[in-house]
Write a protein that holds these residues in place. Structure first.
Motif, PDB file in Angstrom:
ATOM      1  N   ILE A 253       7.490   9.886  -9.318  1.00 26.30           N
ATOM      2  CA  ILE A 253       6.670   9.804  -8.106  1.00 26.30           C
ATOM      3  C   ILE A 253       7.250   8.753  -7.155  1.00 26.30           C
ATOM      4  O   ILE A 253       7.401   9.014  -5.961  1.00 26.30           O
ATOM      5  N   LEU A 254       7.582   7.588  -7.691  1.00 27.08           N
ATOM      6  CA  LEU A 254       8.129   6.520  -6.851  1.00 27.08           C
ATOM      7  C   LEU A 254       9.469   6.910  -6.240  1.00 27.08           C
ATOM      8  O   LEU A 254       9.828   6.432  -5.152  1.00 27.08           O
ATOM      9  N   ASN A 255      10.210   7.782  -6.925  1.00 29.04           N
ATOM     10  CA  ASN A 255      11.525   8.206  -6.433  1.00 29.04           C
ATOM     11  C   ASN A 255      11.484   9.529  -5.683  1.00 29.04           C
ATOM     12  O   ASN A 255      12.532  10.091  -5.367  1.00 29.04           O
ATOM     13  N   HIS A 256      10.280  10.038  -5.420  1.00 25.93           N
ATOM     14  CA  HIS A 256      10.141  11.340  -4.734  1.00 25.93           C
ATOM     15  C   HIS A 256      10.885  11.298  -3.400  1.00 25.93           C
ATOM     16  O   HIS A 256      10.799  10.318  -2.646  1.00 25.93           O
ATOM     17  N   VAL A 257      11.622  12.363  -3.118  1.00 28.10           N
ATOM     18  CA  VAL A 257      12.453  12.394  -1.918  1.00 28.10           C
ATOM     19  C   VAL A 257      11.626  12.276  -0.636  1.00 28.10           C
ATOM     20  O   VAL A 257      12.122  11.836   0.401  1.00 28.10           O
ATOM     21  N   LEU A 258      10.357  12.646  -0.703  1.00 28.84           N
ATOM     22  CA  LEU A 258       9.479  12.573   0.468  1.00 28.84           C
ATOM     23  C   LEU A 258       8.439  11.457   0.325  1.00 28.84           C
ATOM     24  O   LEU A 258       7.370  11.518   0.940  1.00 28.84           O
ATOM     25  N   SER A 259       8.756  10.442  -0.455  1.00 35.45           N
ATOM     26  CA  SER A 259       7.766   9.416  -0.782  1.00 35.45           C
ATOM     27  C   SER A 259       7.168   8.744   0.452  1.00 35.45           C
ATOM     28  O   SER A 259       5.946   8.606   0.565  1.00 35.45           O
ATOM     29  N   SER A 260       8.014   8.321   1.394  1.00 33.51           N
ATOM     30  CA  SER A 260       7.502   7.633   2.590  1.00 33.51           C
ATOM     31  C   SER A 260       6.628   8.547   3.428  1.00 33.51           C
ATOM     32  O   SER A 260       5.559   8.149   3.907  1.00 33.51           O
TER      33      SER A 260
ATOM     34  N   PHE B 236       0.811  -1.216   0.000  1.00 30.14           N
ATOM     35  CA  PHE B 236       0.000   0.000   0.000  1.00 30.14           C
ATOM     36  C   PHE B 236       0.846   1.269   0.000  1.00 30.14           C
ATOM     37  O   PHE B 236       0.325   2.354  -0.236  1.00 30.14           O
ATOM     38  N   GLY B 237       2.146   1.141   0.290  1.00 34.40           N
ATOM     39  CA  GLY B 237       3.008   2.320   0.280  1.00 34.40           C
ATOM     40  C   GLY B 237       2.988   2.999  -1.072  1.00 34.40           C
ATOM     41  O   GLY B 237       2.669   4.196  -1.175  1.00 34.40           O
ATOM     42  N   ASP B 238       3.283   2.276  -2.131  1.00 36.70           N
ATOM     43  CA  ASP B 238       3.290   2.856  -3.475  1.00 36.70           C
ATOM     44  C   ASP B 238       1.884   3.215  -3.938  1.00 36.70           C
ATOM     45  O   ASP B 238       1.688   4.221  -4.636  1.00 36.70           O
TER      46      ASP B 238
END
Length: 566
Positions: free
Chosen positions: A319-326, A298-300
Motif C-alpha cells: 500500500i505504501l509503495n502503491h504507484v498512485l499513492s499520492s 496524514f499522507g500515509d
C-alpha cells in the motif's frame, strides 16, 4: 430495467419502496396499488436472473396496471392509474404515458437509466443533446415529485435541476447521486494494481474478501458527499459571504464560466454540487503541486485508510509503495475535509489566514484529529439521524481551532508521536472541560508549548486562565460575524484575528514567566487596568450602524492589546 443495472440496484435498496411505475427503452410498467413485499420479491427475481419488465409476472400486478410497449399507439389508462399519475385521459400513447410518469405527483422520481428526460422550461430539446428522447422529454417546472434522484447519468440538464430546486424540489446532481459507482470502479482499479503481483486466483480471492468493506466505503462516501450539500445550505443561512467569496474565487480561476449574483438562485443544491467538483479539483491540484502526502504525516494515514480493512495488514508495504499513492491520499484528504467541514472550509481559512493551501489542509486535519470529532459526526448523521445544526456548530469549532493552529511553526513536520501526545493532552483536558468551544479557546496552548518547551497540560491551564480573565472570546466571535463581510472590513478582520492570536500568546507568556519567577499567578493587573472599564463598555454597547459598530470593536481590540502589552 431490472436486469442487473443501476435502476435495478436502486429498486432493491429499500424493501418498503412502493414502486408505482417505471419505463425503459422497450416497456412501461404500471402497478397503481402494489403489494409491496410481493412486488419487491419479484423485482429481486428479475434482478438476479438479469431479466426485464417483459418477464414480470403480470398476475401479481394490482388491478388497472400492467406491462405495455413503449412504442404502443394507444394504451388504456385505468381510473386507479389515472389517480396515481394525476391524469385525466382514458387512453394515450406510450410516449404520452412516459411523460405522465415523469410528471406524476409522487414522493420520489428515480432516474436510473440512459437519457436526458427533463429540460428547463426555457431550454429547447436541442439543449438536452439527446434526440432519441425528444418525444418524451418534459419541462422541470411541470414536475410534481418531491425528490428527484439521478442514479443514471445526466437525467436532467443542469438548468432543469436548478429550475426544479427553485420551485422547492429536492435534487442534487448525477455526479453526486451516482458517485458510488464511479468510486467503486476507482477502488477496483487501485486494488488490482495493489494485488498485481499475486497469481490470478489468489488476487480474486482477496478481491472477494474485500468486496463487502469496499461497498460500505463507497456508500458511506456517497452519503457524506450528499451531506456536504446540506451543510452548504446551512452556510448560506449563517455565513453567506463565505459562499459568495468561494464562487468569486472559482470564477476568477476560470473554473466557473459565469457568476451568479442572485442569492436565491445560487443557494441551491445543484449549484453547490457543481462548485464541489471544482473545489475538489482546485485543492487536489494544489496538494499535488506541494507533494503534500510526502511531507505530511496524514499522507500515509489517509492512504492506508483508503484500502479496505482486510487488506491493510497483509499488504501494508504494498500500500505504501502503491504507484498512485499520492493521488489516492490527496483524493481522500480532499473529500474528507470538504465532506465533514464544509464546501467553503479550506477556501475560508485560506482567505482568513493568507497561508498556503497545504498549511490550511494540515491545520484542518490536525484539528480533526486532536478534537476527535468522529463520534459527534456519527451521532449527527447516523443511520436515521440528520442533525445539521448540531454538526454545524462542531464544524465551526473545528474551523476556528484550525485557524489557531496556523500560527504553529513546523506545521507540516509533526509526526505520529506528536499527534498522539497532543490528542491525549486535549482529551484529558476535555474531561473537565467537555464543551468543544472551550477546547477551541485554548488552542494557543499548542504553539505556546512548542515555543516555551513546556508541558502542554500546563499551557492549557494558562491559556484557559487568559480566556477567563480577558474578553478574547467575545471579540473573536464578533470578528467572525457577517458584520465584517465587505472586502475592506474583511481585511481588517483578518488582521485583527491574527493579532488576537499573538496577543493571547503574549498574555499567556506573561503568566508563565510570572509563575516561574514568583511561584504564583496574578491577573489583577489586567482587571484593574485603567482601560479595563472602557473595554468592557465598548464590547457591551451595540448599534445598528455597522460602521460605528466596527469602529467600537477596533477600539476595543486596541485597548485589549494595550492592557496585555503594558
Amino acid at each position: 430495467y431490472m436486469g442487473g443495472d443501476v435502476f435495478g440496484n436502486g429498486m432493491l435498496l429499500n424493501p418498503q419502496m412502493k414502486l408505482l411505475a417505471a419505463f425503459n427503452h422497450i416497456h412501461i410498467f404500471l402497478d397503481p396499488q402494489p403489494d409491496v413485499p410481493v412486488a419487491f420479491a419479484e423485482r429481486q427475481r428479475l434482478f438476479d436472473a438479469v431479466l426485464g419488465w417483459g418477464d414480470y409476472q403480470t398476475d401479481i400486478i394490482s388491478e388497472g396496471g400492467g406491462v405495455f410497449l413503449r412504442s404502443a399507439k394507444s394504451i388504456r389508462i385505468s381510473s386507479t392509474m389515472q389517480a396515481v399519475l394525476g391524469m385525466d385521459v382514458e387512453t394515450c400513447s406510450g410516449e404520452a404515458l412516459i411523460q405522465a410518469i415523469l410528471q406524476a405527483p409522487v414522493d420520489l422520481l428515480y432516474n436510473g437509466g440512459i437519457g436526458t428526460y427533463i429540460k428547463a422550461s426555457f431550454e429547447s430539446d436541442a439543449d438536452a443533446q439527446d434526440p432519441a428522447n425528444n418525444a418524451v422529454r418534459v419541462d422541470a417546472n411541470n414536475l410534481r415529485c418531491k425528490v428527484l434522484n439521478e442514479g443514471g447519468n445526466l437525467g436532467l440538464t443542469q438548468a432543469a435541476r436548478i429550475e426544479f430546486a427553485q420551485q422547492g424540489g429536492i435534487i442534487n446532481t448525477d455526479a453526486i447521486d451516482n458517485a458510488a459507482g464511479v468510486n467503486m470502479s476507482d477502488h477496483e482499479v487501485n486494488l488490482k494494481i495493489l494485488l498485481a503481483d499475486l497469481p490470478f486466483k489468489e488476487r480474486n480471492r482477496w478481491l472477494k474478501k474485500a468486496a463487502a468493506a469496499v461497498t460500505l466505503q463507497c456508500l458511506n462516501d456517497n452519503k457524506e458527499q450528499a451531506i456536504v450539500l446540506s451543510l452548504a445550505e446551512s452556510t448560506a443561512i449563517h455565513h453567506l459571504p463565505r459562499l459568495i467569496h468561494l464562487q468569486q474565487s472559482l470564477y476568477e480561476e476560470k473554473r466557473l464560466l459565469s457568476l451568479e449574483k442572485d442569492v436565491k438562485k445560487f443557494a441551491l443544491r445543484p449549484v453547490y454540487a457543481e462548485w464541489l467538483g471544482h473545489e475538489k479539483n482546485r485543492i487536489h491540484e494544489a496538494l499535488d503541486a506541494a507533494c503534500f502526502a510526502t511531507h505530511s504525516v496524514f499522507g500515509d494515514i489517509f492512504l492506508i485508510q483508503y484500502f479496505a480493512k482486510p487488506l491493510r495488514k497483509p499488504f501494508a508495504q504494498h500500500i505504501l509503495n502503491h504507484v498512485l499513492s499520492s493521488d489516492i491520499a490527496h483524493t481522500r484528504i480532499c473529500s474528507y475535509i470538504l465532506n465533514r467541514y464544509g464546501l467553503c472550509s479550506i477556501h475560508y481559512l485560506q482567505n482568513l489566514s493568507q497561508k498556503p493551501l497545504q498549511n490550511v489542509v494540515q491545520s484542518l486535519l490536525l484539528a480533526d484529529y486532536i478534537l476527535d470529532t468522529g463520534k459527534q459526526y456519527e451521532h449527527a448523521f447516523g443511520s436515521t439521524a440528520l442533525d445539521l445544526e448540531a454538526w454545524y456548530e462542531v464544524q465551526q469549532a473545528v474551523l476556528n481551532f484550525a485557524e489557531g493552529l496556523l500560527t504553529l511553526e513546523g506545521l507540516l513536520t509533526v509526526d505520529e508521536a506528536w499527534l498522539k501526545k497532543t490528542k491525549t493532552a486535549f482529551s484529558n483536558y476535555g474531561k473537565t472541560n467537555p464543551d468543544i468551544t472551550q477546547l477551541v479557546d485554548v488552542v494557543i496552548a499548542i504553539p505556546l508549548a512548542e515555543q516555551m518547551q513546556l508541558p502542554l497540560s500546563q499551557c492549557l491551564s494558562v491559556a484557559q486562565l487568559c480566556m477567563d480573565s480577558l474578553p478574547f472570546a467575545q471579540l473573536e466571535r464578533a470578528l467572525r460575524t457577517p458584520l465584517w463581510a465587505s472586502d475592506d472590513a474583511h481585511a481588517l478582520r483578518c488582521e485583527w484575528l491574527q493579532r488576537l492570536q499573538h496577543i493571547k500568546i503574549i498574555a499567556a507568556t506573561h503568566i508563565l514567566q510570572q509563575k516561574s519567577q514568583h511561584g504564583q499567578i496574578n491577573v489583577s493587573q489586567w482587571l484593574d487596568h485603567p482601560l479595563g472599564e472602557t473595554l468592557h463598555d465598548l464590547i457591551q454597547q451595540e448599534t445598528s450602524n455597522h460602521d460605528e459598530q466596527r469602529l467600537r470593536y477596533i477600539l476595543a481590540l486596541t485597548h485589549l492589546q494595550s492592557i496585555v502589552e503594558t
